[in-house]
Write a protein that holds these residues in place. Structure first.
Motif, PDB file in Angstrom:
ATOM      1  N   TYR A 135       1.040  -1.395   0.027  1.00  0.00           N
ATOM      2  CA  TYR A 135       0.068   0.136  -0.087  1.00  0.00           C
ATOM      3  C   TYR A 135       1.062   1.212  -0.018  1.00  0.00           C
ATOM      4  O   TYR A 135       2.096   0.940   0.176  1.00  0.00           O
ATOM      5  N   ALA A 136       0.359   2.486  -0.254  1.00  0.00           N
ATOM      6  CA  ALA A 136       1.102   3.682  -0.254  1.00  0.00           C
ATOM      7  C   ALA A 136       0.748   4.483   0.909  1.00  0.00           C
ATOM      8  O   ALA A 136      -0.429   5.101   0.753  1.00  0.00           O
ATOM      9  N   PRO A 137       1.395   4.507   1.905  1.00  0.00           N
ATOM     10  CA  PRO A 137       1.304   5.183   3.042  1.00  0.00           C
ATOM     11  C   PRO A 137       0.595   6.958   2.746  1.00  0.00           C
ATOM     12  O   PRO A 137      -0.268   7.339   3.550  1.00  0.00           O
ATOM     13  N   ALA A 138       1.524   7.395   1.909  1.00  0.00           N
ATOM     14  CA  ALA A 138       1.081   8.840   1.819  1.00  0.00           C
ATOM     15  C   ALA A 138      -0.052   9.235   1.103  1.00  0.00           C
ATOM     16  O   ALA A 138      -0.894  10.263   1.382  1.00  0.00           O
ATOM     17  N   SER A 139      -0.803   8.208   0.297  1.00  0.00           N
ATOM     18  CA  SER A 139      -2.134   8.659  -0.262  1.00  0.00           C
ATOM     19  C   SER A 139      -3.161   7.375   0.161  1.00  0.00           C
ATOM     20  O   SER A 139      -4.266   7.969  -0.059  1.00  0.00           O
ATOM     21  N   ASP A 140      -2.866   6.441   0.714  1.00  0.00           N
ATOM     22  CA  ASP A 140      -3.914   5.511   1.263  1.00  0.00           C
ATOM     23  C   ASP A 140      -4.106   5.800   2.515  1.00  0.00           C
ATOM     24  O   ASP A 140      -5.251   4.994   3.221  1.00  0.00           O
ATOM     25  N   LEU A 141      -3.457   6.598   3.479  1.00  0.00           N
ATOM     26  CA  LEU A 141      -3.873   7.115   4.610  1.00  0.00           C
ATOM     27  C   LEU A 141      -3.931   8.625   4.763  1.00  0.00           C
ATOM     28  O   LEU A 141      -3.466   9.347   3.976  1.00  0.00           O
ATOM     29  N   ALA A 142      -5.093   9.191   5.320  1.00  0.00           N
ATOM     30  CA  ALA A 142      -5.059  10.272   5.638  1.00  0.00           C
ATOM     31  C   ALA A 142      -4.963  10.897   6.980  1.00  0.00           C
ATOM     32  O   ALA A 142      -5.885  10.391   7.950  1.00  0.00           O
ATOM     33  N   PRO A 143      -4.079  11.896   7.290  1.00  0.00           N
ATOM     34  CA  PRO A 143      -4.116  12.369   8.513  1.00  0.00           C
ATOM     35  C   PRO A 143      -5.092  13.222   9.244  1.00  0.00           C
ATOM     36  O   PRO A 143      -5.790  13.653   8.422  1.00  0.00           O
ATOM     37  N   ILE A 144      -5.488  12.702  10.487  1.00  0.00           N
ATOM     38  CA  ILE A 144      -6.704  13.502  11.146  1.00  0.00           C
ATOM     39  C   ILE A 144      -5.987  14.511  12.216  1.00  0.00           C
ATOM     40  O   ILE A 144      -6.426  15.640  11.898  1.00  0.00           O
ATOM     41  N   VAL A 145      -4.934  14.092  12.563  1.00  0.00           N
ATOM     42  CA  VAL A 145      -4.477  15.165  13.662  1.00  0.00           C
ATOM     43  C   VAL A 145      -2.961  14.631  14.167  1.00  0.00           C
ATOM     44  O   VAL A 145      -2.778  13.540  14.245  1.00  0.00           O
ATOM     45  N   LEU A 146      -2.099  15.682  14.508  1.00  0.00           N
ATOM     46  CA  LEU A 146      -1.012  15.355  14.999  1.00  0.00           C
ATOM     47  C   LEU A 146      -1.091  15.528  16.647  1.00  0.00           C
ATOM     48  O   LEU A 146      -1.326  16.475  17.177  1.00  0.00           O
ATOM     49  N   LEU A 147      -0.898  14.286  17.395  1.00  0.00           N
ATOM     50  CA  LEU A 147      -1.268  14.396  18.728  1.00  0.00           C
ATOM     51  C   LEU A 147      -0.084  15.068  19.775  1.00  0.00           C
ATOM     52  O   LEU A 147      -0.525  15.869  20.156  1.00  0.00           O
ATOM     53  N   VAL A 148       1.015  14.531  19.438  1.00  0.00           N
ATOM     54  CA  VAL A 148       1.931  14.768  20.458  1.00  0.00           C
ATOM     55  C   VAL A 148       3.262  14.593  19.706  1.00  0.00           C
ATOM     56  O   VAL A 148       3.531  14.124  18.781  1.00  0.00           O
ATOM     57  N   GLU A 149       4.368  15.517  20.478  1.00  0.00           N
ATOM     58  CA  GLU A 149       5.756  15.136  20.024  1.00  0.00           C
ATOM     59  C   GLU A 149       6.259  14.635  21.326  1.00  0.00           C
ATOM     60  O   GLU A 149       6.002  15.271  22.473  1.00  0.00           O
ATOM     61  N   GLY A 315       5.008  13.311  29.738  1.00  0.00           N
ATOM     62  CA  GLY A 315       6.394  13.981  29.160  1.00  0.00           C
ATOM     63  C   GLY A 315       6.284  14.152  27.806  1.00  0.00           C
ATOM     64  O   GLY A 315       7.109  14.455  27.091  1.00  0.00           O
ATOM     65  N   THR A 316       5.005  14.174  27.146  1.00  0.00           N
ATOM     66  CA  THR A 316       4.710  14.368  25.900  1.00  0.00           C
ATOM     67  C   THR A 316       4.655  16.211  25.645  1.00  0.00           C
ATOM     68  O   THR A 316       4.323  16.711  26.552  1.00  0.00           O
ATOM     69  N   MET A 317       4.613  16.474  24.496  1.00  0.00           N
ATOM     70  CA  MET A 317       4.366  17.854  24.105  1.00  0.00           C
ATOM     71  C   MET A 317       3.155  17.585  23.130  1.00  0.00           C
ATOM     72  O   MET A 317       3.294  17.473  21.952  1.00  0.00           O
ATOM     73  N   PRO A 318       1.830  18.044  23.750  1.00  0.00           N
ATOM     74  CA  PRO A 318       0.661  18.326  22.935  1.00  0.00           C
ATOM     75  C   PRO A 318       0.797  19.154  21.897  1.00  0.00           C
ATOM     76  O   PRO A 318       1.207  20.080  22.184  1.00  0.00           O
ATOM     77  N   ARG A 319       0.343  18.630  20.594  1.00  0.00           N
ATOM     78  CA  ARG A 319       0.454  19.639  19.561  1.00  0.00           C
ATOM     79  C   ARG A 319      -1.297  19.858  18.912  1.00  0.00           C
ATOM     80  O   ARG A 319      -1.650  20.939  19.371  1.00  0.00           O
ATOM     81  N   GLY A 320      -1.706  19.132  17.998  1.00  0.00           N
ATOM     82  CA  GLY A 320      -2.879  19.485  17.660  1.00  0.00           C
ATOM     83  C   GLY A 320      -2.844  20.437  16.456  1.00  0.00           C
ATOM     84  O   GLY A 320      -2.835  21.794  16.626  1.00  0.00           O
ATOM     85  N   LEU A 321      -2.923  19.871  15.087  1.00  0.00           N
ATOM     86  CA  LEU A 321      -2.686  20.806  13.943  1.00  0.00           C
ATOM     87  C   LEU A 321      -4.041  20.343  13.201  1.00  0.00           C
ATOM     88  O   LEU A 321      -4.854  19.351  13.332  1.00  0.00           O
TER      89      LEU A 321
END
Length: 349
Positions: A135-149, A315-321
């Motif tokens: 499968y092709a991760p870049a096109s077969d998956l769609a990002p919802i949100v960046l949770l944390v770094e 110890g994570t850094m919440p993001r949310g984009l």
């Protein structure tokens, strides 16, 4: 008929209905001009908006074994999203192929919001090392949100002769290819952190991939491997117990949960600054309106003080984009890790 998961939110529809009613029923108390002005002000926020209306339990597929930091964070999000969606949110582990078994499983699922991937660098950023993905991760998956770094911690078994990062680098130069480091699997964030370390320090280590960080960490504590580049959340408890020895954190500044542990720059490796990151993603077939609705829900959940504090306590850094922001983030991270993959000549069939 509009699909149930894309219907306008009842609350928004009620606002518009109230505006219409106000024109007929409120004229004695308020001028039509004021009422219409109020409705026009609300219009940009309600027109075309959709909600995710879950009709059955939602699954979050985690690509690593239970007990690791990814599993912990997925369960935190499941607990807060379940009451928002009015359905059970189940966390399932599906390991293998550096997370790509989970990635492909979600990619092949219906794009209706009920199957969500807990995404990682391996799936969204370092997939270039896999030569035969189906499968092709870049096109077969769609990002919802960046949770944390999440920063990494360079940790060693306490019996090892290197008590500092500088001593580790010196030992690795004296014994090229002999010091072992464990990871959650090929292409995972804990693997790529080790590859970046080798390039930054000019040393060669022996990579030992596992099916998840928890397995690798257990083997480190059992004295079967030498070091790890592990995600921060799992390290403070085992460091306090003396089961691992932290040598450095990979963030730009020291972290509150391990205040005595220096940064890599402080410990003698300037420029070695890197973080793991975790996402939620949906099948690539998910409609854009539904992605935006899921993004709003997850960001609202992350903004709740209790949820945000739990993530910070790990110890994570919440993001949310927003969805466009995370697509740009993925593109930049993929370029970064592609350079590491090329420089280290990393290939997995």
């Amino acid at each position: 008929m509009i699909p149930r998961h894309l219907r306008p939110a009842p609350g928004r529809a009620a606002i518009l209905w109230g505006c219409r009613q106000g024109r007929t029923q409120g004229e004695g108390r308020m001028s039509i001009r004021v009422i219409l002005s109020f409705c026009l002000l609300l219009a940009p926020f309600v027109a075309g908006a959709a909600e995710f209306n879950a009709s059955r339990p939602v699954r979050i597929i985690v690509p690593v074994s239970p007990g690791g930091s990814a599993d912990v964070m997925a369960r935190i999000m499941a607990q807060v999203l379940a009451p928002m969606w009015g359905q059970q949110v189940v966390v399932e582990s599906r390991t293998g192929a550096g997370g790509h078994l989970a990635g492909e499983m979600v990619a092949r699922s219906p794009g209706d919001g009920h199957t969500i991937l807990f995404g990682t660098i391996a799936i969204h950023g370092a997939y270039g090392m896999y030569q035969r993905l189906s499968y092709a991760p870049a096109s077969d998956l769609a990002p919802i949100v960046l949770l944390v770094e999440v920063p990494y911690v360079v940790v060693a078994h306490p019996t090892r002769p290197f008590a500092t990062l500088a001593a580790l680098i010196a030992a690795a130069r004296q014994r090229p290819g002999e010091i072992t480091f464990g990871s959650a699997g090929n292409g995972t964030s804990t693997h790529m952190a080790g590859e970046l370390f080798m390039l930054s320090a000019g040393v060669r280590l022996q990579h030992v991939p596992y099916r998840g960080s928890s397995q690798a960490l257990n083997d480190l504590m059992a004295n079967n491997i030498d070091i790890m580049f592990e995600n921060l959340p799992t390290i403070p408890p085992v460091a306090r117990d003396g089961r691992v020895r932290p040598l450095a954190v990979t963030s730009a500044a020291r972290v509150p949960s391990l205040p005595e542990v220096p940064t890599a720059a402080e410990a003698g490796l300037p420029g070695y600054v890197t973080n793991a990151w975790f996402t939620l993603a949906a099948p690539g077939s998910t409609p854009p309106a539904l992605l935006d609705a899921l993004n709003r829900d997850v960001r609202a959940a992350m903004a709740e003080p209790a949820t945000r504090q739990r993530l910070l306590d790990l110890g994570t850094m919440p993001r949310g984009l927003t969805v466009p922001e995370i697509r740009a983030y993925f593109a930049a991270e993929t370029q970064t890790w592609n350079r590491v993959i090329a420089a280290a000549n990393l290939k997995v069939d």
